[in-house]
Design a protein around this motif. Structure first.
Motif, PDB file in Angstrom:
ATOM      1  N   ALA A   1       0.836  -1.207   0.000  1.00  0.00           N
ATOM      2  CA  ALA A   1       0.000   0.000   0.000  1.00  0.00           C
ATOM      3  C   ALA A   1       0.866   1.250   0.000  1.00  0.00           C
TER       4      ALA A   1
ATOM      5  N   ALA B   1       0.962   3.962  -2.896  1.00  0.00           N
ATOM      6  CA  ALA B   1       0.484   5.275  -2.469  1.00  0.00           C
ATOM      7  C   ALA B   1       1.489   6.386  -2.749  1.00  0.00           C
ATOM      8  N   THR B   2       2.781   6.082  -2.617  1.00  0.00           N
ATOM      9  CA  THR B   2       3.805   7.119  -2.771  1.00  0.00           C
ATOM     10  C   THR B   2       4.351   7.242  -4.187  1.00  0.00           C
TER      11      THR B   2
ATOM     12  N   GLY C   1      -3.680   1.353  -1.637  1.00  0.00           N
ATOM     13  CA  GLY C   1      -2.581   2.211  -2.081  1.00  0.00           C
ATOM     14  C   GLY C   1      -3.013   3.166  -3.179  1.00  0.00           C
TER      15      GLY C   1
ATOM     16  N   VAL D   1      -5.171   5.931  -1.682  1.00  0.00           N
ATOM     17  CA  VAL D   1      -4.386   7.005  -1.067  1.00  0.00           C
ATOM     18  C   VAL D   1      -3.732   7.868  -2.148  1.00  0.00           C
ATOM     19  N   ASN D   2      -3.201   7.216  -3.184  1.00  0.00           N
ATOM     20  CA  ASN D   2      -2.532   7.945  -4.258  1.00  0.00           C
ATOM     21  C   ASN D   2      -3.493   8.888  -4.974  1.00  0.00           C
TER      22      ASN D   2
ATOM     23  N   PRO E   1       0.409  11.236  -2.867  1.00  0.00           N
ATOM     24  CA  PRO E   1       1.647  10.544  -2.482  1.00  0.00           C
ATOM     25  C   PRO E   1       2.452  11.241  -1.383  1.00  0.00           C
TER      26      PRO E   1
ATOM     27  N   ALA F   1       0.227   8.443   3.524  1.00  0.00           N
ATOM     28  CA  ALA F   1       1.237   7.810   2.665  1.00  0.00           C
ATOM     29  C   ALA F   1       2.564   7.715   3.407  1.00  0.00           C
TER      30      ALA F   1
END
Length: 427
Positions: free
Chosen positions: A72, A76-77, A167, A170-171, A176, A181
């Motif tokens: 994740a 996400a990042t 993930g 969140v992105n 990110p 994140a």
């Protein structure tokens, strides 16, 4: 990596190998004894099994939050969602290709060295539990009925699916650079440190693992299954020293093979002792990071590999099928049979969970396809073979996850990615 740290790593591996050898000797001297009905007369060295179970349970407690936070957090990042999709697509395709290669190799070996020379007679039917339907099987592979079901190592593939979706959530949502994140990234780093702490106990655990293994299966290994094991065990080690270097060279180019051999021993030994791809995830991620593989690559490839990269299981699937062909006196000379073997080996292996005994579903699928009329006899035989070859099969599966990271890196970061890693180390 400094010479001092390299020496420290190899010293620790030497201690683990010594513990494995000592445990094997103890297991051989004090075997489990059974009476004619299969009841235990003397437990022997199997009483040491809790030493290994303790380590395995600690790893299983670590692996759920680690898989979630690493996958994740990695997704996400990512600044590029296109890169995330490329990593996952390349990873799954690589798993399928290497699995098919392993299956073809094993078919050739089985044609040269058939595991059963004479059909068995006086076979006794075993008991087969009510099978799960194919639609339910597909649903259970990818999802669970409740969120709490994700908090178990027996639901690794659903956990991976959820982690990827979370993930991306969140992105696409907070972004990110958001707090959540960064939290996922920090949690992943913290779990890696927990792994380092637990690893200090590993030599004691491996002593218990191998004492129990040899005490339990030592007598079986010397019976009718010996011919199959004599072919299978050496093949797994040959695969490591022939196929893995080719994969590493293709993935990383000059110097990659040497680097691969510097780091593969630890995940190989961990998986050989634990018989669990899931329990080897932390070690694989640690070694991938030390190699210089991009974090977003290793944090997707390694957890996915624990449930979908099963070259060793493809080996064992072909072994089981050809073994049963010999048991029932059936030849496997047709191209159609061989092609179906490859397909069944890859498909049944890709969906397996990376835990001990995870091959039971695959074994049932295999027996249902090839031996539907002899299912009650074939299934117990397949399970027995699976138990006997589980350690080296898991070693190929798990150590191969680390090697596949080289291949995925080539297609994601460019064919000169490893040369850039070497240049940065020498800078």
């Amino acid at each position: 990596m400094s010479k001092k740290s390299v020496a420290r790593n190899y010293a620790f591996l030497a201690v683990m190998l010594g513990a494995m050898i000592l445990g094997s000797i103890v297991g051989w001297i004090f075997p489990q004894e059974l009476d004619a009905e299969g009841n235990v007369i003397s437990a022997g060295a199997t009483v040491l099994e809790p030493l290994g179970t303790l380590f395995l349970n600690m790893m299983f407690c670590i692996v759920v939050p680690m898989v979630f936070s690493s996958i994740a957090g990695s997704v996400a990042t990512m600044k590029s969602r296109k890169r995330a999709g490329k990593i996952m697509g390349t990873t799954v395709l690589t798993f399928v290709i290497t699995g098919a290669i392993a299956a073809v190799i094993m078919i050739v070996i089985m044609k040269i060295f058939p595991p059963v020379l004479e059909p068995w007679t006086n076979l006794t039917e075993g008991v087969v539990e009510d099978p799960i339907s194919i639609p339910d099987l597909i649903v259970n592979f990818f999802t669970v009925s409740d969120f709490s079901g994700l908090l178990s190592r027996s639901a690794m593939l659903p956990l991976i699916v959820f982690s990827i979706l979370f993930g991306f959530g969140v992105n696409l949502g907070p972004g990110p650079d958001s707090l959540i994140a960064r939290f996922l990234t920090s949690l992943s780093e913290a779990m890696m440190k927990v792994v380092q702490l637990v690893t200090y106990y590993a030599p004691i655990a491996f002593f218990g693992f191998f004492a129990n293994l040899v005490a339990t299966y030592g007598s079986q290994i010397a019976t009718d299954y010996a011919r199959a094991l004599v072919v299978y065990y050496p093949l797994c080690f040959i695969y490591i020293f022939v196929a893995f270097p080719l994969f590493a060279w293709f993935g990383g180019g000059k110097g990659a093979v040497k680097e691969m051999f510097r780091h593969i021993a630890k995940p190989a030994i961990t998986s050989l002792g634990t018989c669990s791809s899931v329990a080897t995830i932390p070690t694989n991620m640690e070694e991938a990071e030390a190699t210089g593989i991009s974090k977003d690559v290793s944090e997707i490839v390694v957890p996915l590999g624990a449930t979908m990269h099963m070259d060793g299981s493809c080996f064992s699937c072909i072994l089981k099928i050809t073994f049963l062909f010999g048991v029932f006196g059936r030849p496997f000379d047709s191209i159609g049979d061989m092609a179906l073997m490859v397909i069944v080996a890859v498909l049944s292996s890709v969906g397996m969970s990376g835990v001990p005994g995870g091959g039971y579903i695959g074994e049932f699928i295999m027996c249902s396809v090839f031996f539907p009329d002899q299912l009650a006899i074939a299934y117990p035989i397949a399970i027995t073979i699976g138990n006997l070859v589980d350690p080296p099969a898991t070693m190929i599966n798990s150590a191969g996850d680390y090697v596949v990271s080289f291949l995925v890196s080539r297609f994601v970061d460019g064919k000169d990615w490893f040369q850039k890693v070497l240049a940065s180390r020498n800078a």
